[in-house]
Design a protein around this motif. Structure first.
Motif, PDB file in Angstrom:
ATOM      1  N   GLN A  49       0.841  -1.189   0.000  1.00 52.44           N
ATOM      2  CA  GLN A  49       0.000   0.000   0.000  1.00 52.44           C
ATOM      3  C   GLN A  49       0.880   1.243   0.000  1.00 52.44           C
ATOM      4  N   ARG A  50       0.309   2.329  -0.500  1.00 50.62           N
ATOM      5  CA  ARG A  50       1.007   3.618  -0.504  1.00 50.62           C
ATOM      6  C   ARG A  50      -0.037   4.737  -0.502  1.00 50.62           C
ATOM      7  N   TRP A  51       0.429   5.959  -0.223  1.00 47.66           N
ATOM      8  CA  TRP A  51      -0.443   7.124  -0.214  1.00 47.66           C
ATOM      9  C   TRP A  51      -0.292   7.891  -1.519  1.00 47.66           C
ATOM     10  N   VAL A  52      -1.424   8.344  -2.062  1.00 44.92           N
ATOM     11  CA  VAL A  52      -1.442   9.212  -3.235  1.00 44.92           C
ATOM     12  C   VAL A  52      -2.317  10.420  -2.899  1.00 44.92           C
ATOM     13  N   ASP A  53      -1.701  11.508  -2.490  1.00 44.98           N
ATOM     14  CA  ASP A  53      -2.377  12.779  -2.219  1.00 44.98           C
ATOM     15  C   ASP A  53      -3.640  12.600  -1.364  1.00 44.98           C
ATOM     16  N   GLY A  54      -3.496  11.934  -0.229  1.00 45.34           N
ATOM     17  CA  GLY A  54      -4.623  11.772   0.690  1.00 45.34           C
ATOM     18  C   GLY A  54      -5.450  10.522   0.470  1.00 45.34           C
ATOM     19  N   TRP A  55      -5.123   9.744  -0.553  1.00 42.13           N
ATOM     20  CA  TRP A  55      -5.828   8.487  -0.796  1.00 42.13           C
ATOM     21  C   TRP A  55      -4.916   7.321  -0.413  1.00 42.13           C
ATOM     22  N   LEU A  56      -5.468   6.373   0.331  1.00 44.98           N
ATOM     23  CA  LEU A  56      -4.733   5.172   0.728  1.00 44.98           C
ATOM     24  C   LEU A  56      -4.952   4.118  -0.354  1.00 44.98           C
ATOM     25  N   VAL A  57      -3.894   3.816  -1.086  1.00 43.63           N
ATOM     26  CA  VAL A  57      -3.980   2.940  -2.255  1.00 43.63           C
ATOM     27  C   VAL A  57      -3.391   1.583  -1.899  1.00 43.63           C
ATOM     28  N   ARG A  58      -4.231   0.552  -1.962  1.00 46.84           N
ATOM     29  CA  ARG A  58      -3.809  -0.806  -1.604  1.00 46.84           C
ATOM     30  C   ARG A  58      -3.830  -1.693  -2.843  1.00 46.84           C
ATOM     31  N   PHE A  59      -2.813  -2.538  -2.975  1.00 49.27           N
ATOM     32  CA  PHE A  59      -2.721  -3.344  -4.196  1.00 49.27           C
ATOM     33  C   PHE A  59      -2.215  -4.755  -3.891  1.00 49.27           C
ATOM     34  N   SER A  60      -2.848  -5.403  -2.907  1.00 52.36           N
ATOM     35  CA  SER A  60      -2.551  -6.794  -2.610  1.00 52.36           C
ATOM     36  C   SER A  60      -3.177  -7.688  -3.676  1.00 52.36           C
ATOM     37  N   ALA A  61      -2.554  -8.831  -3.920  1.00 57.47           N
ATOM     38  CA  ALA A  61      -3.086  -9.774  -4.914  1.00 57.47           C
ATOM     39  C   ALA A  61      -4.137 -10.706  -4.324  1.00 57.47           C
ATOM     40  N   GLY A  62      -4.523 -10.501  -3.085  1.00 58.01           N
ATOM     41  CA  GLY A  62      -5.480 -11.390  -2.439  1.00 58.01           C
ATOM     42  C   GLY A  62      -6.907 -11.212  -2.926  1.00 58.01           C
ATOM     43  N   LYS A  63      -7.798 -12.028  -2.372  1.00 56.91           N
ATOM     44  CA  LYS A  63      -9.192 -12.024  -2.789  1.00 56.91           C
ATOM     45  C   LYS A  63      -9.940 -10.794  -2.289  1.00 56.91           C
ATOM     46  N   ALA A  64      -9.693 -10.362  -1.052  1.00 55.07           N
ATOM     47  CA  ALA A  64     -10.471  -9.301  -0.422  1.00 55.07           C
ATOM     48  C   ALA A  64     -10.251  -7.966  -1.127  1.00 55.07           C
ATOM     49  N   LYS A  65     -11.340  -7.358  -1.610  1.00 59.41           N
ATOM     50  CA  LYS A  65     -11.208  -6.053  -2.261  1.00 59.41           C
ATOM     51  C   LYS A  65     -10.731  -4.979  -1.289  1.00 59.41           C
ATOM     52  N   ARG A  66     -11.019  -5.163   0.020  1.00 60.20           N
ATOM     53  CA  ARG A  66     -10.577  -4.172   1.001  1.00 60.20           C
ATOM     54  C   ARG A  66      -9.066  -3.990   0.965  1.00 60.20           C
ATOM     55  N   ALA A  67      -8.346  -5.035   0.536  1.00 63.76           N
ATOM     56  CA  ALA A  67      -6.884  -4.989   0.507  1.00 63.76           C
ATOM     57  C   ALA A  67      -6.334  -4.677  -0.874  1.00 63.76           C
ATOM     58  N   ARG A  68      -7.197  -4.384  -1.833  1.00 62.70           N
ATOM     59  CA  ARG A  68      -6.733  -4.026  -3.183  1.00 62.70           C
ATOM     60  C   ARG A  68      -7.639  -2.959  -3.795  1.00 62.70           C
ATOM     61  N   CYS A  69      -7.817  -1.890  -3.020  1.00 56.38           N
ATOM     62  CA  CYS A  69      -8.678  -0.803  -3.486  1.00 56.38           C
ATOM     63  C   CYS A  69      -8.131   0.534  -2.993  1.00 56.38           C
ATOM     64  N   ILE A  70      -8.712   1.601  -3.512  1.00 53.28           N
ATOM     65  CA  ILE A  70      -8.408   2.962  -3.071  1.00 53.28           C
ATOM     66  C   ILE A  70      -9.374   3.337  -1.964  1.00 53.28           C
ATOM     67  N   VAL A 123      -9.568   8.868   1.876  1.00 48.69           N
ATOM     68  CA  VAL A 123      -9.828   9.277   3.259  1.00 48.69           C
ATOM     69  C   VAL A 123      -9.495  10.746   3.531  1.00 48.69           C
ATOM     70  N   ALA A 124      -8.947  11.468   2.549  1.00 45.65           N
ATOM     71  CA  ALA A 124      -8.632  12.889   2.755  1.00 45.65           C
ATOM     72  C   ALA A 124      -8.870  13.645   1.452  1.00 45.65           C
ATOM     73  N   THR A 149     -15.916   8.964   2.750  1.00 47.72           N
ATOM     74  CA  THR A 149     -15.092   9.229   1.574  1.00 47.72           C
ATOM     75  C   THR A 149     -14.899  10.729   1.349  1.00 47.72           C
ATOM     76  N   ARG A 150     -13.673  11.096   0.957  1.00 42.95           N
ATOM     77  CA  ARG A 150     -13.338  12.478   0.632  1.00 42.95           C
ATOM     78  C   ARG A 150     -12.693  12.534  -0.744  1.00 42.95           C
ATOM     79  N   PRO A 151     -13.047  13.522  -1.580  1.00 46.19           N
ATOM     80  CA  PRO A 151     -14.095  14.505  -1.348  1.00 46.19           C
ATOM     81  C   PRO A 151     -15.473  13.861  -1.326  1.00 46.19           C
ATOM     82  N   ALA A 152     -16.422  14.555  -0.703  1.00 49.75           N
ATOM     83  CA  ALA A 152     -17.741  13.976  -0.490  1.00 49.75           C
ATOM     84  C   ALA A 152     -18.471  13.672  -1.794  1.00 49.75           C
TER      85      ALA A 152
END
Length: 260
Positions: A33-54, A57-58, A90-93
């Motif tokens: 995972q890494r940050w892109v201008d206030g967005w937490l960007v996750r890119f795991s190869a696993g099944k759960a979308k929570r771990a491979r999504c944007i 949060v800011a 989610t931000r922006p709203a």
């Protein structure tokens, strides 16, 4: 004066729901995972979308289009589709409307269900020959992956995420005469416990396995100081939602994803 966050169930304290959202993010954190201008960007190869999504949060400083372009490159390099998670936080709203106008479709309507008090759990009765056993996180990832029919790469990514999680997980199997009926795990953060990966073997369904295993995990977490519980379940998983409603859970808020 702080304005209320929209689309939160007023039955629950909004600060509790905000804590639940943070706890869910912490429990699903992958090493990738890494940050892109206030967005937490996750890119795991696993099944759960929570771990491979944007997770947006800011508000950030760049335009939505600029941030999406950077994120798309991250996912292209990882060989994954770009997926954006949309919550009441989610931000922006206006991001959901903006993504819809850009042609990203909505998928996986999900509910975050909350149990705000663990001091009144129903009594747990074990049928003869049934027992719950604590197991390691790597074996758990292999077990639940096998029950789901997940490929080896997803099982390995799941195990990696659990072993490197910033919050501790505790995993269980429910057995009858040595045969695995169901499995599940919980993540503990302060006085919050989150139930994850509750799965019943296909030939054991309809016997009360999931409800008993959830009760066991909630009681176990309560003995370690948990006061509130949460879980995440797809809106159309009616059988699971019925189980959680009987345990006292109610919808706290909803989220969905947008993708190309």
């Amino acid at each position: 004066m702080q304005l209320p966050v929209p689309d939160l169930n007023p039955r629950f304290d909004s600060q509790l729901l905000s804590r639940v959202e943070d706890a869910g993010l912490n429990a699903s954190a992958p090493p990738q995972q890494r940050w892109v201008d206030g967005w937490l960007v996750r890119f795991s190869a696993g099944k759960a979308k929570r771990a491979r999504c944007i997770n947006a949060v800011a508000d950030g400083r760049l335009s939505v289009a600029s941030r999406l372009a950077q994120c798309e490159q991250v996912y292209a390099d990882a060989g994954l589709p770009m997926v954006v998670r949309i919550t009441p936080f989610t931000r922006p709203a206006h991001l959901d409307d903006t993504l819809a106008e850009m042609g990203l479709r909505s998928i996986d309507d999900t509910r975050v269900m909350v149990l705000d008090r663990l001091d009144a759990l129903p009594a747990l009765d074990w049928p003869a020959g049934w027992s719950a056993h604590n197991i390691g996180l790597d074996p758990f990832a292999q077990r639940v992956g096998a029950l789901r029919g997940s490929p080896l790469s997803q099982r390995q990514a799941h195990a990696e995420r659990l072993l490197h999680s910033p919050v501790p997980f505790t995993a269980f199997e429910l057995r009858e005469q040595g045969e695995v009926l169901a499995c599940g795990q919980y993540a503990m953060e302060g006085d919050l416990v989150g139930l994850y990966d509750v799965y019943t073997a296909e030939d054991a369904r309809g016997r009360g396995c999931a409800s008993r295993l959830c009760l066991h995990m909630l009681a176990h977490a309560r003995s370690r100081g948990a006061r509130h519980a949460y879980l995440q379940v797809e809106h159309d998983n009616h059988s699971a939602r019925a189980i959680y409603h009987r345990l006292g859970f109610a919808d706290g808020y909803a989220y969905h994803y947008r993708t190309r």
